[in-house]
Enzyme design. Structure first.
Site, PDB file in Angstrom:
ATOM      1  N   SER A 239      -2.381   4.866  -5.844  1.00  0.00           N
ATOM      2  CA  SER A 239      -1.322   5.087  -4.956  1.00  0.00           C
ATOM      3  C   SER A 239      -0.053   5.286  -5.640  1.00  0.00           C
ATOM      4  O   SER A 239       0.177   5.168  -6.831  1.00  0.00           O
ATOM      5  CB  SER A 239      -1.284   3.858  -4.000  1.00  0.00           C
ATOM      6  OG  SER A 239      -0.807   4.154  -2.787  1.00  0.00           O
ATOM      7  N   CYS A 395      11.393 -19.569   1.549  1.00  0.00           N
ATOM      8  CA  CYS A 395      11.417 -20.400   0.393  1.00  0.00           C
ATOM      9  C   CYS A 395      10.671 -20.119  -0.752  1.00  0.00           C
ATOM     10  O   CYS A 395       9.521 -20.583  -1.094  1.00  0.00           O
ATOM     11  CB  CYS A 395      10.883 -21.662   0.921  1.00  0.00           C
ATOM     12  SG  CYS A 395      11.726 -22.124   2.529  1.00  0.00           S
TER      13      CYS A 395
END
Ligand SMILES: *Cc1c(COP(=O)(O)O)cnc(C)c1O
Length: 491
Positions: A239, A395
């Protein structure tokens, strides 16, 4: 109002050029209709980014509908022209995993593209769009028996066989439904390509496909099944590929095997997969569609001529190159923070700019180290450019949207930012990390916007949690043993 050119920040990666103007929208990176209005606001599809953000909130995925449709149609036209020139035809499958919604499936079908799906969910979306099942291809290394059965039942155009085990499964489903199912065989050509590089080995150490050496045996097994019809070999070499050298190497390996298969029966097609690259940053230099199509057509034509075999019908499966550049994401700036970083010579400053999304709406930087570009979307500024890192709100210190770019140094809370080339593999890979609801996707065109997929609400996030089925009183009840039992049987 250009910013003053500044000297490169030593913390910047080598490929990142200091922009002459940190407000500029480099062509090729942005959806086709993107520009700035006289107030300096970013415009897309004739709408100001500030108005889109006010109406739909941020983070917001915006797709330039005309650009997406034009890219799909022009890719098909360009490939058809070039493959007709060398004496064959071509089929283009839009790789739905890049971004699929019901309406986008219709855009692709309108542009004359077929659609590749690789799960029962993607199949359901394509069918809900009313796409002719005969124009769908089914991929995947572990399709469930139920998925295979459903695909065969609805009359799917083709299924890509990924392992020997699947031959029996697909044949059995086809027999059950009284159908003859067209199949391709995915092979591992040993070629792996990315940007300008490609690596060629005997075969890759990866989960997809079977080795080229095994292909004749597997094709014989497919041909021995009365309920299967063999279409040809299939290969996908990677890709974000900028050139055609990897395709040339892979095609030459595939064609040699393809030629051998012709001795025992028809092989009407050859599928060379997808992977055509796009620009995410100024220094990215993907091939143009014209170059790609003409070189790929020449590669296949000369390969067949050398082997003295007829040209098969060719198929491609692009995803990113069609939908990626047609999209951008809008974010609101919440906080900024100048971080001093010790360097070999002197300390330098990196300006962290935190936005209201992150790895939940674009996981590619965290997953692949992917680079992106960022610009102010609500205004322009003449303040000197500063090296910025756009961080998300999650986080996780690796929660980065744009690892490095230059923005006017007065970027501040309340500013609206735009990140281009987020049409592919962003929404489709989005997630609910930290219970962040998925952002909505809107299509813009002729100064109007409409929602393709709405965003998730807190109610959506709570809806699947069975804890809601237990009443608050039973949860706090001292006879908790009983209430736990109740909750368990409710589930
Ligand atoms: C992902 C994939 C594609 C599309 O890749 P792009 O880089 O989006 O063009 C095509 N074919 C297969 C088999 C794939 O897995």
């Amino acid at each position: 109002m250009p910013t003053n050119p500044v000297t490169a920040n030593p913390l910047a990666p080598a490929w990142l050029r200091v922009p002459a103007d940190a407000n500029a929208l480099t062509s090729g990176l942005w959806p086709a209709s993107t520009s700035r209005n006289s107030a300096g606001e970013l415009l897309i599809g004739g709408l100001a980014a500030t108005d889109l953000a006010a109406e739909f909130g941020t983070p917001l995925y915006v797709i330039d509908e005309t650009d997406a449709r034009t890219r799909a149609a022009s890719l098909r036209a360009t490939f058809e022209r070039e493959f007709t020139r060398v004496g064959t035809s071509v089929g283009v499958y839009y790789a739905g995993k890049a971004f699929l919604s019901i309406e986008v499936a219709r855009w692709m079908a309108d542009a004359g593209l077929n659609i590749d799906i690789c799960s029962g969910g993607e199949l359901a979306v394509a069918l809900a769009a009313g796409v002719d099942p005969g124009r769908l291809g089914f991929h995947g290394n572990n399709k469930s028996l139920a998925e295979i059965d459903e695909a065969v039942r609805i009359g799917i155009g083709s299924i890509v066989v990924d392992s020997a085990i699947e031959i029996d499964r697909i044949a059995a489903a086809a027999t059950r439904h009284g159908r003859v199912q067209a199949v391709r065989l995915r092979v591992n050509s040993g070629v792996h390509a990315h940007t300008h590089e490609f690596l060629a080995t005997a075969h890759e150490d990866q989960k997809f496909g079977i080795t080229l050496d095994d292909a004749p045996t597997r094709v014989a097994a497919i041909r021995a099944e009365a309920s299967l019809r063999f279409l040809g070999l299939h290969c996908h070499i990677g890709s974000q590929i900028f050139g055609t050298d990897g395709f040339a190497e892979s095609a030459s390996r595939l064609l040699a095997v393809h030629a051998g298969l012709l001795e025992n029966g028809p092989v009407p097609e050859l599928n060379l997969g997808g992977g055509f690259g796009i620009a995410y940053v100024d220094s990215d230099t993907p091939s143009t569609l014209d170059d790609l199509a003409s070189r790929l057509a020449d590669i296949v034509a000369s390969g067949c001529a050398e082997l003295g075999i007829p040209l098969p019908r060719i198929a491609f499966e692009p995803g990113r190159v069609i939908i990626g550049p047609a999209g951008l994401t809008l974010y609101s700036v919440g906080t900024t923070k100048a971080v001093e970083v010790a360097g070999p010579a002197a300390a330098s400053t990196r300006l962290y700019v935190s936005v209201d999304g992150g790895m939940s709406d674009n996981v590619r930087p965290a997953l692949y180290g992917a680079d992106y570009t960022v610009r102010l979307a609500n205004r322009v500024s003449t303040v000197d450019a500063a090296l910025v890192r756009i961080a998300g709100k999650h986080c996780e210190s690796g929660d980065i949207v744009v690892n490095a770019d230059y923005l006017p140094g007065d970027v501040a809370p309340g500013d609206l930012l735009a990140v281009p080339a987020t049409g592919a593999y962003c929404w489709s890979l989005s997630n609910n990390y930290n219970y962040q609801g998925r952002a909505p996707v809107v299509a813009v065109k002729n100064a109007a916007a409409h929602v393709l997929v709405r965003g998730e609400t807190i109610a959506d996030l709570l809806a699947r949690d069975t804890g809601l089925l237990t009443s608050p009183s039973s949860r706090t009840s001292p006879t908790s043993h009983t209430s736990t039992t109740t909750a368990d049987t409710t589930r």
